[in-house]
Enzyme design. Structure first.
Site, PDB file in Angstrom:
ATOM      1  N   HIS A 259       0.856  -1.189   0.000  1.00  0.00           N
ATOM      2  CA  HIS A 259       0.000   0.000   0.000  1.00  0.00           C
ATOM      3  C   HIS A 259       0.884   1.228   0.000  1.00  0.00           C
ATOM      4  O   HIS A 259       1.919   1.250   0.658  1.00  0.00           O
ATOM      5  CB  HIS A 259      -0.874   0.021   1.262  1.00  0.00           C
ATOM      6  CG  HIS A 259      -1.427   1.386   1.585  1.00  0.00           C
ATOM      7  ND1 HIS A 259      -1.017   2.109   2.686  1.00  0.00           N
ATOM      8  CD2 HIS A 259      -2.327   2.149   0.931  1.00  0.00           C
ATOM      9  CE1 HIS A 259      -1.666   3.266   2.699  1.00  0.00           C
ATOM     10  NE2 HIS A 259      -2.457   3.318   1.658  1.00  0.00           N
ATOM     11  N   ASN A 261       0.528   5.787  -0.388  1.00  0.00           N
ATOM     12  CA  ASN A 261      -0.344   6.951  -0.523  1.00  0.00           C
ATOM     13  C   ASN A 261       0.523   8.195  -0.349  1.00  0.00           C
ATOM     14  O   ASN A 261       1.255   8.291   0.630  1.00  0.00           O
ATOM     15  CB  ASN A 261      -1.438   6.885   0.564  1.00  0.00           C
ATOM     16  CG  ASN A 261      -2.188   8.202   0.733  1.00  0.00           C
ATOM     17  OD1 ASN A 261      -2.314   8.719   1.836  1.00  0.00           O
ATOM     18  ND2 ASN A 261      -2.676   8.748  -0.359  1.00  0.00           N
ATOM     19  N   TYR A 262       0.469   9.099  -1.316  1.00  0.00           N
ATOM     20  CA  TYR A 262       1.190  10.377  -1.187  1.00  0.00           C
ATOM     21  C   TYR A 262       0.209  11.493  -1.510  1.00  0.00           C
ATOM     22  O   TYR A 262      -0.510  11.420  -2.505  1.00  0.00           O
ATOM     23  CB  TYR A 262       2.441  10.394  -2.083  1.00  0.00           C
ATOM     24  CG  TYR A 262       3.461   9.427  -1.504  1.00  0.00           C
ATOM     25  CD1 TYR A 262       4.216   9.799  -0.384  1.00  0.00           C
ATOM     26  CD2 TYR A 262       3.583   8.128  -1.989  1.00  0.00           C
ATOM     27  CE1 TYR A 262       5.069   8.895   0.224  1.00  0.00           C
ATOM     28  CE2 TYR A 262       4.449   7.220  -1.377  1.00  0.00           C
ATOM     29  CZ  TYR A 262       5.184   7.616  -0.276  1.00  0.00           C
ATOM     30  OH  TYR A 262       6.010   6.719   0.348  1.00  0.00           O
ATOM     31  N   GLY A 412     -21.887  11.516  -0.326  1.00  0.00           N
ATOM     32  CA  GLY A 412     -21.566  11.651  -1.740  1.00  0.00           C
ATOM     33  C   GLY A 412     -20.174  11.174  -2.110  1.00  0.00           C
ATOM     34  O   GLY A 412     -19.703  11.424  -3.217  1.00  0.00           O
ATOM     35  N   SER A 413     -19.489  10.483  -1.184  1.00  0.00           N
ATOM     36  CA  SER A 413     -18.154   9.955  -1.488  1.00  0.00           C
ATOM     37  C   SER A 413     -18.234   8.934  -2.617  1.00  0.00           C
ATOM     38  O   SER A 413     -19.264   8.303  -2.818  1.00  0.00           O
ATOM     39  CB  SER A 413     -17.593   9.223  -0.266  1.00  0.00           C
ATOM     40  OG  SER A 413     -17.369  10.107   0.780  1.00  0.00           O
ATOM     41  N   ARG A 414     -17.109   8.761  -3.302  1.00  0.00           N
ATOM     42  CA  ARG A 414     -17.085   7.685  -4.310  1.00  0.00           C
ATOM     43  C   ARG A 414     -16.628   6.399  -3.608  1.00  0.00           C
ATOM     44  O   ARG A 414     -15.438   6.085  -3.540  1.00  0.00           O
ATOM     45  CB  ARG A 414     -16.162   8.023  -5.479  1.00  0.00           C
ATOM     46  CG  ARG A 414     -16.343   6.964  -6.579  1.00  0.00           C
ATOM     47  CD  ARG A 414     -15.622   7.275  -7.855  1.00  0.00           C
ATOM     48  NE  ARG A 414     -16.172   6.460  -8.920  1.00  0.00           N
ATOM     49  CZ  ARG A 414     -15.606   5.344  -9.381  1.00  0.00           C
ATOM     50  NH1 ARG A 414     -14.482   4.922  -8.879  1.00  0.00           N
ATOM     51  NH2 ARG A 414     -16.174   4.655 -10.350  1.00  0.00           N
TER      52      ARG A 414
END
Lengths: 454, 454
Positions: A259, A261-262, A412-414
């Site tokens: 995993h 994430n930046y 409303g998040s994806r």
């Protein structure tokens, strides 16, 4: 932490695709440069930059005259490869199919593209964009207009990271990513690349999101609780947030899950000045301990960190072990890596440079490990243990991960982009406990007592 | 809401077992009654009451002279059956193996034991205990001493419910529950019964917990936020909480998952007076809509409710749809049932009587549906859809369920008992969307727009 903010798709994919294609055409027209030129020098050189079409995706991009030229009379695999670079990639795929030893190929695959530390070629936005999995979220013309700004440079970096990583994974797997663009009502959107049930990867997701607008009261409150002093104009705080996030779950239990994430956050205050910070990390979740892999992974990260500050690796390694901790199990999610947040020193330039080093090293951290174990045989019991560990992964992501929690709680998040981090399959066995002295018990021991791998 | 409070096992199962067995012996000795008598009249009459030994369990209870007598010279299955009751049970098992039609047997299985609404036989605590899956959490002598008190009556009810449900499931599956006792440092403990990878059930868990002590500041705060006015003595609030909780995940996608939980909470205030309330519910999570099943399930609940108040079913049905709602998916977890909390009216007696009706109806709600679909054939696609729905089940339980969240956040919780509610396996497919007009789409439609089934 999965990704910064995910938002709803209120237009159909087709409409969005049309709009983006039109942005891209606009960008092409305004640049006056040939859409065929490709100069960036990362692992993407293994693959042609002409690939803005997603096979098997609901969104299709065909770049004018080039996709046709490249694709005509070629096989699907052939269309992915060009020139000398194809030799390496094809060898990798053929070797995988032929069950050959992968150590050498792993070396090749990663040595072809050394981590380039040169300044990003600011003037060549359009050409760089052509190597991406999709046109960037922001209109290319706009990116060109404000090419010196950090948010442009960061958007280019996250798009590049997504492309580099996806392409490296496609080469080893032989499958292709489904590319979905989504748009956020309030501003911005994202590009989700997911490959599911491939030859090597059970589920691989690499997402980019670039969102902007005004901070909600809830988000501002959350940030203030983290020590941020935010002074808005008429109570309003314009923000811009972006990031790249990826979770890769392989099929073979001897290939670990990775995993990374930046992300970058920017808030405009009352007086027009900007607060900004970076965050991110890369961490490994193996199913079995392999000290050589653990050393390679951590050492690659350490080397990237050491170029910037000798305290980065030790500090961010500890932070990672603390963050990816499954409190109720008393164990970490994996064997860690690095994790940091709120990085706003020593300067924006230096912080960005550090994040760039981290982002550019994701392929080099992970791919050699994938190649190495590509053909490891495994038993049903090993697969079961992988499924149990996948269950723990789900527990961490749904119960503790700040990014996932924030995303799920945001109306409303994806959702599909947030939850792409979940494995294709997982297992919960009541009172599962590996017998003493087994490899499974060794794995648990490392999760209960985080180790120094370098 | 899974269960009230779960706590750590700080002694080994063996030590705990010894202690409990000794409590039980003490109970036996003080009662002066024959351990062989068995008078309670629920579905457990299908099975002998002499079964305080858990096959395949880490905790073994052999009641003096009786288990030996019953077990000698019999097969494992034979030991489970006795007298006329065995005929029905054996027919069910044999029929299952012979792939016969199960409608008739479902009728038999449930009609054998009508819901008895008579007062619980207060004087026969010891005899009733002998039908349980394990000795109760509270010492039997203590239960006998305070047999008129609500906490005793409730503990007997939850133990009975656990036994009735477990035994009914064992009959249909042919497998046996693993019985684990656990103890809480601060007071109380629990009994977890789990059957994993059986013939019919992928994972079946039926837990009881009885805990007491002083409310933590956090718990008191949470209760005050729910409107409870709590006046403690020197800031201390002695409490007692207990409940039975069950989640059953069958293998066949045409047999729905069921969940129920019935609980009682008691707090002693400064002046010695007690605040108390009940909570609970039963709900169904099918993989495919079957209107007949949905009607049977809801109607059985409605009948149990209607005997107590005509508003219970409509109100608690709505509450259930609201509670088991996966906010981020915009869908309910299943097709509902009933759910209620903080029930403290019209009187303790009447509230208990209602809860008793609910608890006694769990077998009748669910088992006929199990028998009906026992031999339904299914495709790989149907199994996949079940796995995707299982993923949603995990999402609800880990992200929203109050009981699970509270349990996981409580240091020293018994995690395995809380998370027994998770399925053995689950699946997350990116952008999974059933095609229009399919049975899968029909299921989703019912989850997005809760229906009236009765």
């Amino acid at each position: 932490m999965a990704t910064i903010v995910f938002c709803s798709v209120n237009k159909t994919a087709r409409t969005t695709a049309r709009r983006c294609l039109s942005s891209y055409s606009k960008g092409l027209a305004s640049s006056g440069e040939s859409p065929l030129s490709c100069t960036h020098s990362s692992l993407t050189t293994l693959l042609p930059s002409t690939r803005w079409f997603s096979r098997g995706s609901s969104v299709r991009f065909m770049s004018h005259g080039t996709a046709g030229r490249a694709g005509a009379g070629r096989t699907r695999r052939g269309a992915l490869l060009s020139g000398a670079a194809a030799v390496t990639a094809a060898a990798a795929v053929a070797g995988f199919l032929a069950n050959a030893n992968h150590f050498q190929r792993a070396e090749m695959a990663t040595k072809v593209s050394p981590i380039s530390e040169e300044k990003e070629p600011e003037g060549e936005i359009l050409e760089r964009c052509r190597g991406f999995m999709s046109p960037p979220v922001t209109d290319i013309g706009e990116l060109q207009e404000r090419k010196g700004e950090m948010r442009t440079r960061m958007e280019m970096l996250i798009m590049q990271t997504q492309a580099d990583f996806c392409k490296a994974l496609e080469v080893v797997d032989g499958g292709t990513f489904k590319v979905d663009r989504w748009q956020r009502n309030e501003g911005g959107g994202g590009i989700s690349c997911v490959m599911q049930d491939g030859k090597v990867f059970e589920k691989a997701g690499v997402n980019v999101s670039v969102v902007f607008g005004y901070l909600t009261e809830e988000a501002a409150k959350q940030m203030r609780s983290r020590g941020k002093v935010l002074k808005g104009k008429d109570g309003k705080l314009p923000f811009c947030a972006m990031g790249v996030s990826s979770v890769i779950h392989p099929k073979n239990p001897h290939i670990p899950t990775v995993h990374f994430n930046y992300r970058y956050f920017e808030i405009e205050e009352e007086d027009g000045s900007k607060q900004w910070w970076f965050g991110g990390g890369t961490d490994l979740t193996p199913v079995y301990i392999n000290k050589e892999d653990a050393f390679h992974f951590h050492n690659t990260l350490k080397e990237a960190c050491d170029k910037h500050h000798s305290q980065y690796y030790p500090d961010f390694k500890k932070w990672c072990d603390r963050y990816f901790y499954i409190q109720h199990r008393g164990e970490t999610r994996g064997i860690g890596g690095i994790f940091f947040d709120d990085l706003d020193s020593p300067s924006q330039e230096e912080a960005f440079s550090f994040v760039k080093s981290c982002a550019r090293t994701v392929v080099h951290c992970y791919l050699p490990i994938v190649y190495k174990h590509l053909n490891d045989s495994f038993t049903e019991e090993e697969k079961d243990w992988q499924q149990v560990r996948r269950g723990r992964y789900v527990e961490f992501n749904l119960v503790y991960d700040r990014g996932v929690k924030f995303g799920l709680a945001t109306p409303g998040s994806r959702i599909e982009s947030i939850l792409m981090s979940l494995p294709l399959s997982a297992r919960w066995e009541y009172m599962h406990k590996p017998a003493k002295g087994t490899l499974e018990a060794e794995m648990l021991e490392a999760l209960r007592n985080p180790k120094e791998w370098v």
